[in-house]
Motif scaffolding. Structure first.
Motif, PDB file in Angstrom:
ATOM      1  N   PHE A  47       0.851  -1.177   0.000  1.00  0.00           N
ATOM      2  CA  PHE A  47       0.000   0.000   0.000  1.00  0.00           C
ATOM      3  C   PHE A  47       0.892   1.233   0.000  1.00  0.00           C
ATOM      4  O   PHE A  47       2.102   1.127   0.152  1.00  0.00           O
ATOM      5  CB  PHE A  47      -0.976   0.027   1.190  1.00  0.00           C
ATOM      6  N   TYR A  48       0.299   2.371  -0.172  1.00  0.00           N
ATOM      7  CA  TYR A  48       1.053   3.619  -0.198  1.00  0.00           C
ATOM      8  C   TYR A  48       0.788   4.396   1.083  1.00  0.00           C
ATOM      9  O   TYR A  48      -0.323   4.377   1.609  1.00  0.00           O
ATOM     10  CB  TYR A  48       0.673   4.449  -1.427  1.00  0.00           C
ATOM     11  N   THR A  49       1.821   5.039   1.591  1.00  0.00           N
ATOM     12  CA  THR A  49       1.707   5.779   2.838  1.00  0.00           C
ATOM     13  C   THR A  49       2.630   6.987   2.823  1.00  0.00           C
ATOM     14  O   THR A  49       3.599   7.013   2.060  1.00  0.00           O
ATOM     15  CB  THR A  49       2.038   4.865   4.033  1.00  0.00           C
ATOM     16  N   ARG A  50       2.321   7.953   3.633  1.00  0.00           N
ATOM     17  CA  ARG A  50       3.196   9.102   3.785  1.00  0.00           C
ATOM     18  C   ARG A  50       4.256   8.758   4.817  1.00  0.00           C
ATOM     19  O   ARG A  50       3.994   8.041   5.785  1.00  0.00           O
ATOM     20  CB  ARG A  50       2.398  10.311   4.252  1.00  0.00           C
ATOM     21  N   VAL A  51       5.456   9.266   4.624  1.00  0.00           N
ATOM     22  CA  VAL A  51       6.544   9.044   5.574  1.00  0.00           C
ATOM     23  C   VAL A  51       6.930  10.380   6.201  1.00  0.00           C
ATOM     24  O   VAL A  51       6.643  11.441   5.640  1.00  0.00           O
ATOM     25  CB  VAL A  51       7.766   8.379   4.891  1.00  0.00           C
ATOM     26  N   PRO A  52       7.593  10.345   7.362  1.00  0.00           N
ATOM     27  CA  PRO A  52       8.027  11.596   7.995  1.00  0.00           C
ATOM     28  C   PRO A  52       8.978  12.378   7.094  1.00  0.00           C
ATOM     29  O   PRO A  52       9.643  11.811   6.224  1.00  0.00           O
ATOM     30  CB  PRO A  52       8.745  11.129   9.259  1.00  0.00           C
ATOM     31  N   ASP A  53       9.063  13.685   7.342  1.00  0.00           N
ATOM     32  CA  ASP A  53      10.004  14.505   6.577  1.00  0.00           C
ATOM     33  C   ASP A  53      11.433  14.233   7.044  1.00  0.00           C
ATOM     34  O   ASP A  53      11.661  13.390   7.921  1.00  0.00           O
ATOM     35  CB  ASP A  53       9.635  15.986   6.660  1.00  0.00           C
ATOM     36  N   ALA A  54      12.407  14.918   6.466  1.00  0.00           N
ATOM     37  CA  ALA A  54      13.821  14.686   6.772  1.00  0.00           C
ATOM     38  C   ALA A  54      14.144  14.907   8.253  1.00  0.00           C
ATOM     39  O   ALA A  54      15.075  14.302   8.785  1.00  0.00           O
ATOM     40  CB  ALA A  54      14.696  15.581   5.903  1.00  0.00           C
ATOM     41  N   ALA A  55      13.364  15.744   8.917  1.00  0.00           N
ATOM     42  CA  ALA A  55      13.574  16.002  10.349  1.00  0.00           C
ATOM     43  C   ALA A  55      12.839  14.995  11.229  1.00  0.00           C
ATOM     44  O   ALA A  55      12.925  15.046  12.451  1.00  0.00           O
ATOM     45  CB  ALA A  55      13.111  17.415  10.681  1.00  0.00           C
TER      46      ALA A  55
END
Length: 67
Positions: free
Chosen positions: A40-48
């Motif tokens: 499935f597709y998901t959002r991941v945390p930003d670089a921080a």
């Protein structure tokens, strides 16, 4: 989210999921893990490491086949 399968842990078949592109590519070359594709597709945390607005953080646990 990449999905992998293994039965290498003393008869304890398991699936492993990762949202890390680097980890996904690394596991694709591991002999004990079979790549099953994108689950499935998901959002991941930003670089921080911050989660996006209107999202909830989840944690990953992995016991390395220890039971």
């Amino acid at each position: 989210m990449c999905r992998f399968y293994t039965s290498a842990y003393a008869g304890k078949a398991t699936h492993f999921f990762t949202a890390s592109a680097g980890e996904c590519e690394q596991l694709k070359t591991a002999a004990d893990w079979a790549y099953e594709g994108v689950a499935f597709y998901t959002r991941v945390p930003d670089a921080a490491g911050a989660c996006g607005e209107d999202t909830v953080a989840i944690q990953r646990l992995y016991n390395g086949g220890q039971g």
